[in-house]
Write an enzyme that holds these catalytic residues in place. Structure first.
Site, PDB file in Angstrom:
ATOM      1  N   ARG A   2      -6.450   9.741  -6.872  1.00  0.00           N
ATOM      2  CA  ARG A   2      -5.637   8.610  -7.319  1.00  0.00           C
ATOM      3  C   ARG A   2      -4.188   8.725  -6.856  1.00  0.00           C
ATOM      4  O   ARG A   2      -3.436   7.767  -6.930  1.00  0.00           O
ATOM      5  CB  ARG A   2      -5.651   8.544  -8.856  1.00  0.00           C
ATOM      6  CG  ARG A   2      -7.007   8.233  -9.433  1.00  0.00           C
ATOM      7  CD  ARG A   2      -7.087   8.661 -10.878  1.00  0.00           C
ATOM      8  NE  ARG A   2      -6.149   7.950 -11.706  1.00  0.00           N
ATOM      9  CZ  ARG A   2      -6.456   6.884 -12.431  1.00  0.00           C
ATOM     10  NH1 ARG A   2      -7.674   6.425 -12.438  1.00  0.00           N
ATOM     11  NH2 ARG A   2      -5.556   6.290 -13.167  1.00  0.00           N
ATOM     12  N   GLU A  41      -9.667  -6.602  11.059  1.00  0.00           N
ATOM     13  CA  GLU A  41      -9.520  -5.151  10.938  1.00  0.00           C
ATOM     14  C   GLU A  41     -10.747  -4.455  10.345  1.00  0.00           C
ATOM     15  O   GLU A  41     -11.019  -3.309  10.697  1.00  0.00           O
ATOM     16  CB  GLU A  41      -8.234  -4.749  10.199  1.00  0.00           C
ATOM     17  CG  GLU A  41      -8.153  -5.170   8.751  1.00  0.00           C
ATOM     18  CD  GLU A  41      -6.806  -4.814   8.119  1.00  0.00           C
ATOM     19  OE1 GLU A  41      -6.400  -5.493   7.187  1.00  0.00           O
ATOM     20  OE2 GLU A  41      -6.181  -3.836   8.562  1.00  0.00           O
ATOM     21  N   HIS A  95      -1.737 -28.343  19.744  1.00  0.00           N
ATOM     22  CA  HIS A  95      -0.888 -27.893  20.849  1.00  0.00           C
ATOM     23  C   HIS A  95      -1.547 -26.761  21.642  1.00  0.00           C
ATOM     24  O   HIS A  95      -0.871 -26.031  22.349  1.00  0.00           O
ATOM     25  CB  HIS A  95       0.475 -27.468  20.313  1.00  0.00           C
ATOM     26  CG  HIS A  95       1.178 -28.576  19.594  1.00  0.00           C
ATOM     27  ND1 HIS A  95       1.702 -29.658  20.235  1.00  0.00           N
ATOM     28  CD2 HIS A  95       1.361 -28.811  18.274  1.00  0.00           C
ATOM     29  CE1 HIS A  95       2.225 -30.503  19.356  1.00  0.00           C
ATOM     30  NE2 HIS A  95       2.014 -30.000  18.141  1.00  0.00           N
ATOM     31  N   CYS A 130      -1.139   7.611 -12.446  1.00  0.00           N
ATOM     32  CA  CYS A 130      -1.208   8.753 -13.360  1.00  0.00           C
ATOM     33  C   CYS A 130      -2.639   8.988 -13.848  1.00  0.00           C
ATOM     34  O   CYS A 130      -3.443   8.062 -13.900  1.00  0.00           O
ATOM     35  CB  CYS A 130      -0.350   8.495 -14.580  1.00  0.00           C
ATOM     36  SG  CYS A 130       1.346   8.102 -14.201  1.00  0.00           S
ATOM     37  N   ASN A 184      -0.101   7.215 -19.618  1.00  0.00           N
ATOM     38  CA  ASN A 184      -0.218   6.356 -18.428  1.00  0.00           C
ATOM     39  C   ASN A 184       0.249   4.977 -18.828  1.00  0.00           C
ATOM     40  O   ASN A 184      -0.069   4.518 -19.922  1.00  0.00           O
ATOM     41  CB  ASN A 184      -1.676   6.211 -17.979  1.00  0.00           C
ATOM     42  CG  ASN A 184      -2.214   7.463 -17.359  1.00  0.00           C
ATOM     43  OD1 ASN A 184      -1.506   8.450 -17.228  1.00  0.00           O
ATOM     44  ND2 ASN A 184      -3.476   7.418 -16.975  1.00  0.00           N
ATOM     45  N   GLY A 185       0.924   4.286 -17.928  1.00  0.00           N
ATOM     46  CA  GLY A 185       1.355   2.920 -18.225  1.00  0.00           C
ATOM     47  C   GLY A 185       2.864   2.821 -18.218  1.00  0.00           C
ATOM     48  O   GLY A 185       3.560   3.703 -17.695  1.00  0.00           O
ATOM     49  N   GLU A 232      -3.070 -13.637   7.131  1.00  0.00           N
ATOM     50  CA  GLU A 232      -3.552 -12.465   6.390  1.00  0.00           C
ATOM     51  C   GLU A 232      -5.079 -12.465   6.317  1.00  0.00           C
ATOM     52  O   GLU A 232      -5.720 -11.418   6.479  1.00  0.00           O
ATOM     53  CB  GLU A 232      -2.911 -12.446   4.991  1.00  0.00           C
ATOM     54  CG  GLU A 232      -3.399 -11.364   4.043  1.00  0.00           C
ATOM     55  CD  GLU A 232      -3.192  -9.940   4.539  1.00  0.00           C
ATOM     56  OE1 GLU A 232      -2.510  -9.718   5.548  1.00  0.00           O
ATOM     57  OE2 GLU A 232      -3.772  -9.024   3.911  1.00  0.00           O
ATOM     58  N   LYS A 248      -4.019   4.543   7.304  1.00  0.00           N
ATOM     59  CA  LYS A 248      -3.408   3.939   6.106  1.00  0.00           C
ATOM     60  C   LYS A 248      -1.885   3.948   6.213  1.00  0.00           C
ATOM     61  O   LYS A 248      -1.218   3.050   5.720  1.00  0.00           O
ATOM     62  CB  LYS A 248      -3.869   4.705   4.868  1.00  0.00           C
ATOM     63  CG  LYS A 248      -3.453   4.069   3.545  1.00  0.00           C
ATOM     64  CD  LYS A 248      -4.160   2.754   3.294  1.00  0.00           C
ATOM     65  CE  LYS A 248      -3.577   1.954   2.164  1.00  0.00           C
ATOM     66  NZ  LYS A 248      -3.844   0.510   2.304  1.00  0.00           N
ATOM     67  N   LYS A 276      -7.417  -9.522   7.825  1.00  0.00           N
ATOM     68  CA  LYS A 276      -8.414  -8.772   7.034  1.00  0.00           C
ATOM     69  C   LYS A 276      -9.747  -8.778   7.759  1.00  0.00           C
ATOM     70  O   LYS A 276     -10.408  -7.752   7.875  1.00  0.00           O
ATOM     71  CB  LYS A 276      -8.629  -9.398   5.649  1.00  0.00           C
ATOM     72  CG  LYS A 276      -7.602  -9.188   4.575  1.00  0.00           C
ATOM     73  CD  LYS A 276      -7.482  -7.786   4.047  1.00  0.00           C
ATOM     74  CE  LYS A 276      -6.546  -6.966   4.863  1.00  0.00           C
ATOM     75  NZ  LYS A 276      -5.160  -6.934   4.497  1.00  0.00           N
ATOM     76  N   TRP A 306       2.285   9.816 -11.424  1.00  0.00           N
ATOM     77  CA  TRP A 306       2.684   8.985 -10.271  1.00  0.00           C
ATOM     78  C   TRP A 306       3.953   8.299 -10.748  1.00  0.00           C
ATOM     79  O   TRP A 306       3.919   7.417 -11.597  1.00  0.00           O
ATOM     80  CB  TRP A 306       1.539   8.018  -9.970  1.00  0.00           C
ATOM     81  CG  TRP A 306       1.827   6.817  -9.129  1.00  0.00           C
ATOM     82  CD1 TRP A 306       2.315   5.615  -9.542  1.00  0.00           C
ATOM     83  CD2 TRP A 306       1.586   6.665  -7.728  1.00  0.00           C
ATOM     84  NE1 TRP A 306       2.394   4.740  -8.488  1.00  0.00           N
ATOM     85  CE2 TRP A 306       1.960   5.353  -7.368  1.00  0.00           C
ATOM     86  CE3 TRP A 306       1.090   7.516  -6.730  1.00  0.00           C
ATOM     87  CZ2 TRP A 306       1.856   4.868  -6.066  1.00  0.00           C
ATOM     88  CZ3 TRP A 306       0.976   7.012  -5.441  1.00  0.00           C
ATOM     89  CH2 TRP A 306       1.357   5.713  -5.111  1.00  0.00           C
TER      90      TRP A 306
HETATM   91  C1  F6R Z   1      -3.534  -4.289   6.874  1.00  0.00           C
HETATM   92  C2  F6R Z   1      -2.719  -3.107   6.695  1.00  0.00           C
HETATM   93  C3  F6R Z   1      -1.608  -2.873   7.654  1.00  0.00           C
HETATM   94  C4  F6R Z   1      -0.342  -2.488   6.888  1.00  0.00           C
HETATM   95  C5  F6R Z   1       0.787  -2.119   7.864  1.00  0.00           C
HETATM   96  C6  F6R Z   1       2.074  -1.824   7.127  1.00  0.00           C
HETATM   97  O1  F6R Z   1      -4.540  -4.362   5.916  1.00  0.00           O
HETATM   98  O2  F6R Z   1      -2.930  -2.338   5.811  1.00  0.00           O
HETATM   99  O3  F6R Z   1      -1.374  -3.994   8.446  1.00  0.00           O
HETATM  100  O4  F6R Z   1       0.024  -3.571   6.095  1.00  0.00           O
HETATM  101  O5  F6R Z   1       0.408  -1.012   8.618  1.00  0.00           O
HETATM  102  O6  F6R Z   1       1.917  -0.758   6.258  1.00  0.00           O
HETATM  103  P1  F6R Z   1       2.946  -0.499   5.089  1.00  0.00           P
HETATM  104  O7  F6R Z   1       2.878  -1.666   4.167  1.00  0.00           O
HETATM  105  O8  F6R Z   1       2.493   0.781   4.468  1.00  0.00           O
HETATM  106  O9  F6R Z   1       4.295  -0.388   5.737  1.00  0.00           O
END
Ligand code: F6R
Length: 608
Positions: free
Chosen positions: A27, A488, A504, A2, A100-101, A481, A603, A485, A74
């Site tokens: 946002r 990517e 192994h 928000c 907001n909140g 993970e 995204k 990171k 939001w």
């Molecule tokens: C990694 C990343 C992707 C998402 C994946 C799933 O940093 O952002 O691996 O995690 O594409 O996306 P969501 O969570 O939106 O289903």
């Protein structure tokens, strides 16, 4: 997330506010609204969807006045709709509020106010604030806001105007940002300084507990009924810097936001008094859990890693067998699910095509479904039988950071809720874990202070072409993970392995050119991890270890150490992932990569 904008002066406030709200569009929001006072009458316009819908509404039904407040919403409580859009009014229509909140105790306040005759028009938590102020209003809006806020628990940035006092805006802040910008015979307010930079650059950032009366030429701030002074700062950021709150990239901003987003995600779901977890939004009863055959967790990418971590939680805390699957694999597998299965879907965007398709399959099979999403109103959140939102606000950096720790937070709550319902956790253990959950934001803040040290280590390694990440047990998903990171955003080939699996096969990769990142915080597998470090070192690898303070053994073996605060082993994944996010970020920026929009990635992956 928000956004709030407000104005008092001699300009047309609707115009100033609309321009400010446009600056907050980045946002994310699902509806918007503006209220102004003109001739002692409040006029409000609200619209669902993008700001251009509000603009068309304003063009058709113009409003003007020298004082007003506006909001982009939001959704958290109640769907995106015109009724739920802010500003919200009291019964008389003379007091309007934007917020907001999250008001944690809104249900009990609302019940009380309804019994006293107040009529509610929305499903939001915010509307209770308007009615509560009305209850206390006796020709002094500042006093009424102060009284109302004594009853409210939760997080808020609030702006309030009253038709009978058209010379002032009242604002208040607790755990949600609010800034005042000072003009000449005019003042502005906003939840985010980027909304105001076109108008004024001398700003006051309010502090927790501040309640403030803003007129066009005066600003009086009170905290616990005492008048206080707050420093004025000059903001020199350009508009883009302001959107990122001065951080160089959205990813960095989002890493730093995590102490807040974790707290926002458990806020209202965890009571401090009795250590009770309240997940009102879902219908997963004790009876269902007693008969449950299995939990399946389905997700992609980073969300899948949250699922892998949750397997340890559901199995250890609630004794429920749990399987985790990548959505694109699950879709084409001969799975065995039925009405006794609970299938959990984790997705930041709520739009990932494979996860959505898997959800539809699970529903066809008659399983109970639960989604954990960050985006309100997204396809997955709408189609699942049950939904728990992470309250992280929009995640703009393509590499997921704060959404991941938000997902873990929800999964901790869920596992503890199931364990309580199934009586698989002792009262002492529950109390201990709930206390640690409360402390997580502080521990995360401590962790964030390691950024300088991590940046230095990243400098040593940023030209490497390969990396191995090792961990065991509940931290194994964090090795995956961390490696994800790094690959990517820096395009370095990185793999995460269960450390015990090294011998192994993957150990063949290790020589003096291979850096190895090891998660080696205190745990029941600490000694085992130590042996795995010895194996890698014996083959010449350079070791970077994530350890706890006062570590005796691994600190001596590792070439580089990153120290994180000690927490119960269950919560260690949430803490340990943070240095790995920083590490990937610094390596990528040193290599000149576009960390917010890495090549080939989107995204929201809405295609199979
Ligand atoms: C990694 C990343 C992707 C998402 C994946 C799933 O940093 O952002 O691996 O995690 O594409 O996306 P969501 O969570 O939106 O289903």
């Amino acid at each position: 997330m928000c956004g709030i904008v407000g104005y008092i002066g001699s300009k047309n406030s609707a115009e100033v506010i609309y321009n400010g709200l446009e600056k907050l569009e980045y946002r994310g929001y699902d509806s918007a609204g503006i209220a102004v006072i003109s001739d002692n009458i409040i006029q409000t316009r609200r619209s669902v969807g993008k700001l251009k819908n509000l603009k068309s509404n304003l063009d058709l039904n113009p409003i003007s006045g020298n004082i007003g407040i506006g909001h982009t919403r939001w959704a958290t409580h109640g769907k995106p709709s015109e009724e739920n859009a802010h500003p919200h009014t009291d019964c008389s229509g003379k007091i309007v509020v934007v917020h907001n909140g999250i008001i944690e105790n809104y249900v009990s306040i609302k019940k009380q106010l309804i019994s006293e005759g107040h009529k509610f028009k929305s499903e939001t938590d915010t509307e209770v604030v308007a009615h509560l102020i009305e209850k206390y209003y006796k020709n002094d809006i500042l006093k009424a806001v102060k009284s109302a806020l004594k009853e409210v628990r939760g997080a808020y940035a609030l702006a309030v105007i009253c038709a009978d006092e058209p010379d002032k805006v009242i604002v208040a802040r607790y755990d949600a940002p609010l800034v005042i910008a000072k003009g000449k015979n005019e003042n502005f307010i906003a939840s985010d300084v980027s909304a105001l930079l076109n108008y004024a650059r001398d700003v006051i950032f309010l502090e927790n507990g501040d309640i403030c009366e803003i007129k066009k030429d005066t600003i009086n701030i009170f905290n616990q009924d005492v008048e206080v002074k707050r420093e004025t700062q000059k903001i020199l950021w350009d508009a883009i810097q302001a959107e990122k709150c001065g951080y160089k990239h959205f990813m960095l901003k989002e890493i730093y936001e995590q102490a807040q987003t974790i707290q926002d995600t458990f806020r209202g779901r965890l009571s401090s008094e009795k250590n009770v977890i309240t997940l009102d939004d879902i219908n997963i009863t004790e009876e269902f859990l007693k008969e449950i055959s299995r939990i399946y967790i389905i997700a992609c990418g980073t969300s899948y890693h949250a699922g892998l971590t949750a397997k340890f939680l559901f199995e250890s805390l609630a004794s429920i067998p749990t399987e985790v699957d990548i959505a694109s694999e699950f879709r084409y597998r001969d799975y065995v699910i039925d009405s006794k299965s609970l299938v959990i879907f984790i997705s930041q965007s709520g739009e990932t095509a494979d996860t959505l398709a898997a959800l539809r399959i699970a529903k066809q099979k008659g399983s109970k479904t639960l989604a954990i999403c960050n985006v309100v109103g997204s396809s997955i959140s709408r189609e699942a039988d049950n939904i728990l939102y992470t309250h992280c606000g929009p995640e703009i950096g393509v590499a997921s950071t704060k959404a991941f720790t938000g997902q873990l937070t929800v999964l901790y709550l869920l596992a503890l809720d199931f364990a309580t319902k199934l009586n698989t956790i002792s009262k002492e253990k529950l109390d201990l874990l709930v206390k640690e959950l409360w402390d997580l934001p502080v521990k995360v803040t401590e962790c964030l202070k390691q950024s300088g040290r991590i940046e230095k280590i990243a400098k040593e390694f940023h030209l490497k072409n390969q990396f191995i990440y090792l961990a065991r047990n509940i931290n194994y998903p964090i090795a995956l993970e961390g490696a994800l990171k790094l690959k990517e955003i820096s395009y370095i080939y990185a793999e995460g392995y269960a450390a015990g699996e090294m011998k192994h096969g993957p150990i063949a990769l290790i020589d003096e050119t291979m850096p190895v990142m090891v998660i080696a915080t205190k745990s029941k597998v600490y000694e085992k991890v130590l042996s795995n470090i010895e194996e890698a070192k014996a083959r010449g690898a350079k070791i970077i270890a994530v350890i706890n303070a006062n570590d005796k053994e691994i600190s001596k073996k590792a070439d580089y150490q990153i120290v994180v605060p000690e927490v119960d082993e269950f919560f260690s994944p949430l803490i340990n992932v943070i240095p790995l996010q920083f590490f990937a970020y610094y390596v990528a920026t040193m290599r000149g990569c576009d960390v917010d929009q890495p090549r080939n990635l989107a995204k929201s992956v809405t295609v199979e």
